[in-house]
Design a protein around this motif. Structure first.
Motif, short mmCIF file in Angstrom:
data_model
loop_
_atom_site.label_atom_id
_atom_site.label_comp_id
_atom_site.label_asym_id
_atom_site.label_seq_id
_atom_site.Cartn_x
_atom_site.Cartn_y
_atom_site.Cartn_z
N GLN A 274 10.08 11.00 6.95
CA GLN A 274 11.14 10.86 6.41
C GLN A 274 11.32 9.62 5.07
OE1 GLN A 274 14.15 8.92 9.52
NE2 GLN A 274 15.57 8.90 7.27
N LEU A 275 10.78 8.47 5.69
CA LEU A 275 10.72 7.04 4.73
C LEU A 275 9.57 7.39 3.74
CD1 LEU A 275 12.06 4.27 7.19
CD2 LEU A 275 12.67 6.12 5.77
N LEU A 276 8.00 7.84 3.85
CA LEU A 276 7.28 8.08 2.63
C LEU A 276 6.72 9.48 2.57
CD1 LEU A 276 5.03 4.96 4.54
CD2 LEU A 276 6.15 5.04 3.13
N GLY A 277 7.56 10.31 3.00
CA GLY A 277 6.59 11.67 2.76
C GLY A 277 5.73 11.96 3.12
N VAL A 278 4.89 11.39 3.72
CA VAL A 278 3.20 11.52 3.93
C VAL A 278 3.17 10.92 5.52
CG1 VAL A 278 1.96 10.62 2.03
CG2 VAL A 278 2.82 9.40 3.96
N TYR A 279 2.11 12.26 6.45
CA TYR A 279 1.65 11.57 7.74
C TYR A 279 0.95 12.22 8.27
CZ TYR A 279 2.06 10.60 12.84
OH TYR A 279 1.85 10.09 13.99
N VAL B 184 3.40 -2.62 13.68
CA VAL B 184 2.85 -0.72 12.96
C VAL B 184 2.67 -0.12 14.09
CG1 VAL B 184 -0.21 -1.91 13.90
CG2 VAL B 184 0.63 -0.70 11.80
N GLU B 185 3.12 -0.54 15.36
CA GLU B 185 2.67 0.77 16.48
C GLU B 185 3.51 1.63 16.79
OE1 GLU B 185 -0.16 -2.68 18.15
OE2 GLU B 185 1.98 -2.73 17.51
N SER B 186 5.20 1.11 15.56
CA SER B 186 6.46 1.34 15.64
C SER B 186 5.83 2.76 14.10
CB SER B 186 7.45 0.53 14.88
OG SER B 186 6.88 0.55 13.71
N ILE B 187 5.67 2.76 13.65
CA ILE B 187 4.80 4.12 12.74
C ILE B 187 3.49 4.58 13.05
CG2 ILE B 187 5.64 2.87 10.79
CD1 ILE B 187 3.10 2.26 9.77
N GLN B 188 2.72 4.16 13.77
CA GLN B 188 1.15 5.28 14.53
C GLN B 188 2.03 6.16 15.18
OE1 GLN B 188 -1.01 1.72 15.64
NE2 GLN B 188 -2.33 1.85 14.08
N THR B 189 2.72 5.71 16.13
CA THR B 189 3.58 6.69 16.98
C THR B 189 5.24 7.36 16.67
OG1 THR B 189 5.00 4.89 18.05
CG2 THR B 189 2.44 5.15 19.10
N GLU C 219 0.50 -0.97 -0.16
CA GLU C 219 0.11 -0.16 0.06
C GLU C 219 0.85 1.20 -0.42
OE1 GLU C 219 -3.12 1.30 0.05
OE2 GLU C 219 -4.28 -0.36 0.10
N GLN C 220 0.35 2.22 -0.95
CA GLN C 220 0.68 3.83 -0.44
C GLN C 220 -0.26 4.22 0.78
OE1 GLN C 220 3.11 6.14 -3.00
NE2 GLN C 220 2.34 4.25 -5.33
N ASN C 221 -1.52 3.95 0.58
CA ASN C 221 -2.48 4.46 1.65
C ASN C 221 -1.43 4.42 3.59
OD1 ASN C 221 -4.32 4.77 3.50
ND2 ASN C 221 -6.15 4.28 1.26
N VAL C 222 -0.88 4.91 3.75
CA VAL C 222 -0.31 4.57 5.03
C VAL C 222 -1.72 4.34 6.04
CG1 VAL C 222 0.97 5.53 7.23
CG2 VAL C 222 1.52 5.05 4.21
N LYS C 223 -2.58 5.10 6.48
CA LYS C 223 -4.07 5.36 6.98
C LYS C 223 -4.63 4.14 7.29
CE LYS C 223 -4.95 9.87 6.96
NZ LYS C 223 -5.92 11.63 7.24
#
Length: 239
Positions: A234-239, A222-227, A195-199
């Motif tokens: 930095q890695l995906l260019g989105v948040y 997954v918690e490692s990117i949720q927080t 996915e590119q849809n991070v949400k």
């Protein structure tokens, strides 16, 4: 001792002379959802192609429930229980919804496989039942994606690979896809979600692997990117 549904260790993949994936390692837990994330060109689809035998690849280990699958044909890998929802859906437009589903149906042939019936597919996606006699090419994009997922499930997979299932879909259809994936995971089906849809990935995944230039840049729960919004940006260019 339980055997992980999918283990890749030291995977290198190539398109012609181009070395695309470099020493990639990941594993999918039984009944778990692994989100495989990354920018365009990071190597996500190449990883899927390597797993199913469509991309030239080599690895120290590439196993499905403990069985080596490296070097097997795509047909043989499919027969061992790998279902794929390809990017772009690739449904059969001149066949009806019913025909698209039944053409993929497979009788389970070994212990641990789950057989899927038309009723199962229609229960997961009621909209498909309403359109069962409609030609697939006349469906909306969201309905075609539902059909592509339903078709993959009709093979009775032990491991389901989805390549960008939310691409081009309206938010309400993405929510329906998320609902189905969570329900499938609860039944014990193991899933790799590209996915590119991070949400969406954050909502359904248990673990994530983020690729950057064909290498693993981050791996963890997954918690490692949720927080960690800074890491995601930095890695995906989105948040």
């Amino acid at each position: 001792m339980a055997t992980d549904p999918l283990v890749l260790d030291g995977l290198d993949a190539f398109y012609g002379d181009s070395h695309v994936l470099h020493d990639l390692s990941l594993r999918v837990r039984a009944g778990g959802v692994l989100g495989l994330l990354g920018r365009n060109g990071a190597g996500k689809s190449t990883c899927i192609g390597s797993i199913v035998g469509l991309v030239r690849a080599k690895a120290r280990e590439m196993t499905l429930y403990g069985e080596p699958i490296q070097g097997l044909s795509p047909e043989r890998i499919s027969q061992k229980g790998v279902g794929v929802v390809p990017q772009g859906r690739r449904i059969f437009p001149s066949l009806t919804v019913h025909e698209n589903l039944t053409v993929a149906a497979r009788t389970p042939s070994r212990e641990g496989w789950r057989g899927w019936s038309l009723e199962d597919a229609f229960s997961a996606f009621p909209r498909l039942e309403e359109r069962r006699r409609q030609f697939a090419g006349s469906l909306s994009g969201g309905e075609q994606q539902m059909l592509a997922i339903g078709r993959a499930l009709m093979t009775g997979p032990r491991l389901l690979l989805l390549d960008e299932p939310s691409e081009g879909l309206a938010p309400q259809i993405v929510a329906e896809v998320a609902r189905v994936l969570k329900e499938l995971s609860r039944t014990g089906l193991s899933i790799v979600l590209v996915e590119q849809n991070v949400k969406l990935a954050m909502e359904v995944a248990d673990d994530v692997v983020i690729l950057n230039n064909g290498r693993v840049a981050h791996a963890g729960p997954v918690e490692s990117i949720q927080t960690d919004g800074e890491l995601v940006e930095q890695l995906l260019g989105v948040y």
